[in-house]
Design a protein around this motif. Structure first.
Motif, PDB file in Angstrom:
ATOM      1  N   GLU A 197      12.970  51.776 -44.725  1.00 42.48           N
ATOM      2  CA  GLU A 197      12.128  52.043 -43.569  1.00 42.48           C
ATOM      3  C   GLU A 197      10.967  51.041 -43.475  1.00 42.48           C
ATOM      4  N   PRO A 198      10.475  50.774 -42.250  1.00 41.42           N
ATOM      5  CA  PRO A 198       9.358  49.822 -42.081  1.00 41.42           C
ATOM      6  C   PRO A 198       8.082  50.251 -42.798  1.00 41.42           C
ATOM      7  N   ALA A 199       7.903  51.543 -43.060  1.00 39.32           N
ATOM      8  CA  ALA A 199       6.680  52.024 -43.708  1.00 39.32           C
ATOM      9  C   ALA A 199       6.629  51.684 -45.193  1.00 39.32           C
ATOM     10  N   SER A 200       7.607  50.973 -45.713  1.00 43.27           N
ATOM     11  CA  SER A 200       7.632  50.596 -47.127  1.00 43.27           C
ATOM     12  C   SER A 200       6.564  49.550 -47.434  1.00 43.27           C
ATOM     13  N   ASP A 201       6.018  49.604 -48.656  1.00 41.80           N
ATOM     14  CA  ASP A 201       4.993  48.647 -49.069  1.00 41.80           C
ATOM     15  C   ASP A 201       4.994  48.538 -50.589  1.00 41.80           C
ATOM     16  N   THR A 245       9.055  52.193 -51.631  1.00 37.57           N
ATOM     17  CA  THR A 245      10.048  51.922 -50.605  1.00 37.57           C
ATOM     18  C   THR A 245      10.550  53.246 -50.049  1.00 37.57           C
ATOM     19  N   ARG A 246      10.323  53.463 -48.761  1.00 33.59           N
ATOM     20  CA  ARG A 246      10.770  54.691 -48.104  1.00 33.59           C
ATOM     21  C   ARG A 246      12.164  54.472 -47.534  1.00 33.59           C
ATOM     22  N   SER A 267      15.652  56.140 -45.398  1.00 26.14           N
ATOM     23  CA  SER A 267      16.190  57.130 -44.469  1.00 26.14           C
ATOM     24  C   SER A 267      17.683  57.232 -44.705  1.00 26.14           C
ATOM     25  N   PRO A 316      13.006  45.979 -44.300  1.00 27.33           N
ATOM     26  CA  PRO A 316      13.239  47.114 -43.399  1.00 27.33           C
ATOM     27  C   PRO A 316      14.540  46.940 -42.627  1.00 27.33           C
TER      28      PRO A 316
END
Length: 300
Positions: free
Chosen positions: A199-203, A207-208, A210, A271
């Motif tokens: 997911e783009p919210a990873s940092d 790492t998130r 879906s 992402p």
């Protein structure tokens, strides 16, 4: 001294990390891709346990050194341009006053620039966190000058290379997590068979992912200590793989832990890219880590 001419999207000084302070609420931090960081340090002849390097997110990062140095860039889809273009994972001789540019490709995420002698840092005095080196993790600025440590410039190192991991693989090895009993056999089977998307919210914190929802038996747990690689399953059922900047504790059950040798493979996934978890036992995890260390010793 190293002069920063262009920082790219974001660049920070990183060391190997600080371990043994989770009880004080301080995570280890350090590089998002530990193997790439260590390889860059080995290529230039630094001791990765105490030398700092630069982590780059998004190029192009340009610099010049005031004296002779050996430099190397590692990571996914990266190269170094001076008079010629040097492939990533290859040591190069940096001439005094000459500008070099770290080129990040479309698949780059975290890139490491190491310089012989390392980036010099100083301890913070007069505080409880006196063991934290100054400047670690701070975004670098265009025009900034960084002091370098004293390092022997071994000309024979120029041209030496290391083998990059297969960053394009979507197979991530993991061992069974400490809260396995909180998941049904069906949930375990689904976790190790399904395909997940980054997911783009990873940092740098995690790492998130879906994909299919992984159900727990009893929901959240009492807060416990966590480590990099822990795969947490929050109430929504979508996994989070903790990385170097992870929190000290967490209340989500951990279904699996990514092995140390594969942490960088997770951190470097972009992402939208996909991955699958492959179950391995402790012995295979240890063997994989030994393989990484043997490769580093071969470089040094």
């Amino acid at each position: 001294m190293m002069r920063i001419e262009t920082t790219g999207l974001r660049a920070t000084i990183q060391d190997r990390g600080r371990f043994g302070h989770l009880r004080e609420g301080i995570p280890p931090s350090g590089p998002a891709d530990p193997a790439a960081f260590a390889a860059a340090q080995a290529l230039v002849g630094n001791d990765e346990s105490d030398a700092a390097a630069i982590e780059i997110v998004g190029g192009a990062f340009a610099f010049r050194c005031e004296d002779r140095r050996i430099v190397a860039v590692t990571g996914r889809d990266v190269s170094l341009r001076g008079r010629d273009v040097v492939p990533g994972w290859t040591a190069a001789f940096a001439r005094p006053g000459e500008t070099y540019t770290v080129l990040c490709g479309e698949r780059s995420r975290f890139v490491y620039l190491a310089v012989s002698g390392g980036i010099a840092t100083e301890p913070i005095l007069g505080s409880r966190a006196a063991y934290l080196p100054a400047g670690i993790g701070r975004p670098l600025r265009t025009g900034e000058a960084l002091p370098l440590g004293i390092g022997r410039v071994d000309m024979d190192r120029a041209g030496h290379s290391a083998v990059s991991p297969d960053y394009d693989t979507g197979q991530i090895r993991a061992i069974t997590g400490p809260h396995a009993q909180r998941f049904t056999d069906e949930a375990h089977s689904l976790f190790f068979q399904a395909e997940f998307r980054v997911e783009p919210a990873s940092d740098r914190m995690g790492t998130r992912l879906s994909g299919p929802q992984i159900a727990t038996r009893e929901g959240e747990i009492l807060t416990v200590g966590v480590v990099a690689g822990a795969v947490q399953i929050p109430s929504g059922g979508t996994p989070i793989v903790l990385l170097s900047e992870h929190q000290a504790t967490g209340g989500y059950p951990v279904i699996a832990t990514v092995i140390s040798a594969d942490l960088g493979l997770v951190a470097q996934r972009l992402p939208g890219e996909r991955l699958r978890f492959v179950r391995v036992d402790r012995d295979r995890a240890v063997d994989a880590l030994r393989g990484v260390r043997a490769a580093l010793e071969a470089i040094a």
